[in-house]
Enzyme design. Sequence first.
Site, PDB file in Angstrom:
ATOM      1  N   ILE A  11       0.817  -1.218   0.000  1.00  0.00           N
ATOM      2  CA  ILE A  11       0.000   0.000   0.000  1.00  0.00           C
ATOM      3  C   ILE A  11       0.851   1.269   0.000  1.00  0.00           C
ATOM      4  O   ILE A  11       0.425   2.306  -0.500  1.00  0.00           O
ATOM      5  CB  ILE A  11      -1.008  -0.014   1.177  1.00  0.00           C
ATOM      6  CG1 ILE A  11      -2.164   0.965   0.930  1.00  0.00           C
ATOM      7  CG2 ILE A  11      -0.310   0.216   2.511  1.00  0.00           C
ATOM      8  CD1 ILE A  11      -3.348   0.773   1.870  1.00  0.00           C
ATOM      9  N   GLY A  32       3.054  -4.498  11.162  1.00  0.00           N
ATOM     10  CA  GLY A  32       2.228  -4.688   9.970  1.00  0.00           C
ATOM     11  C   GLY A  32       2.172  -3.461   9.075  1.00  0.00           C
ATOM     12  O   GLY A  32       3.170  -2.766   8.873  1.00  0.00           O
ATOM     13  N   VAL A  33       0.987  -3.200   8.549  1.00  0.00           N
ATOM     14  CA  VAL A  33       0.803  -2.083   7.614  1.00  0.00           C
ATOM     15  C   VAL A  33       1.116  -0.749   8.290  1.00  0.00           C
ATOM     16  O   VAL A  33       1.666   0.164   7.671  1.00  0.00           O
ATOM     17  CB  VAL A  33      -0.610  -2.109   6.986  1.00  0.00           C
ATOM     18  CG1 VAL A  33      -1.688  -1.732   7.986  1.00  0.00           C
ATOM     19  CG2 VAL A  33      -0.696  -1.196   5.778  1.00  0.00           C
ATOM     20  N   ASP A  34       0.798  -0.625   9.567  1.00  0.00           N
ATOM     21  CA  ASP A  34       1.060   0.606  10.317  1.00  0.00           C
ATOM     22  C   ASP A  34       2.555   0.927  10.320  1.00  0.00           C
ATOM     23  O   ASP A  34       2.971   2.048   9.993  1.00  0.00           O
ATOM     24  CB  ASP A  34       0.526   0.445  11.743  1.00  0.00           C
ATOM     25  CG  ASP A  34       0.530   1.720  12.564  1.00  0.00           C
ATOM     26  OD1 ASP A  34       0.612   2.821  11.982  1.00  0.00           O
ATOM     27  OD2 ASP A  34       0.428   1.618  13.794  1.00  0.00           O
TER      28      ASP A  34
END
Length: 167
Positions: A11, A32-34
């Site tokens: 992302i 993770g994504v954070d």
Amino acid sequence: MNILRTIQADITTLKLDAIVNAANSSLLGGGGVDGAIHRAAGPDLVHACRLLGGCKTGEAKITPGFRLPANYVIHTVGPVWRGGNADEAALLARCYQNSLALALANGVQSIAFPCISTGIFGYPAEQAAQLACHTVQEFMAKEPSISEVVFCCFSAADLVLYQALLA
């Protein structure tokens, strides 16, 4: 015309108006994504997030994208899965609704969502995907000014879930 699609990608590489961060309540980075978003955006993101004073589950806050290709990061805090009887579905739906409302208020026309709450927060992936697709489709039907919503999946398994739901 509204576009709703799914891709398998990182992302942090997407050049859209906004990407959504599946954040923790401090907004100061995590796993993770954070963590990936914070690393890619650079230290200015942490500074901007400090000024926001955290975020409650189901709510959303916005910052610039800094070093990211996206103009904005919309931070939302998904629910921790507790078996399904602790208002998790309503809270997860609010993550999508509040993120989209914030996007709309800031002139965002293209936005990407990760699979919110399905990592360390333990929300079952299939249930989360169904809720995400339904909530976003409902919002887009009422608000056509957001022209593109992308479900950005990190794993092939998540991609298959979203492809089936959007087919």
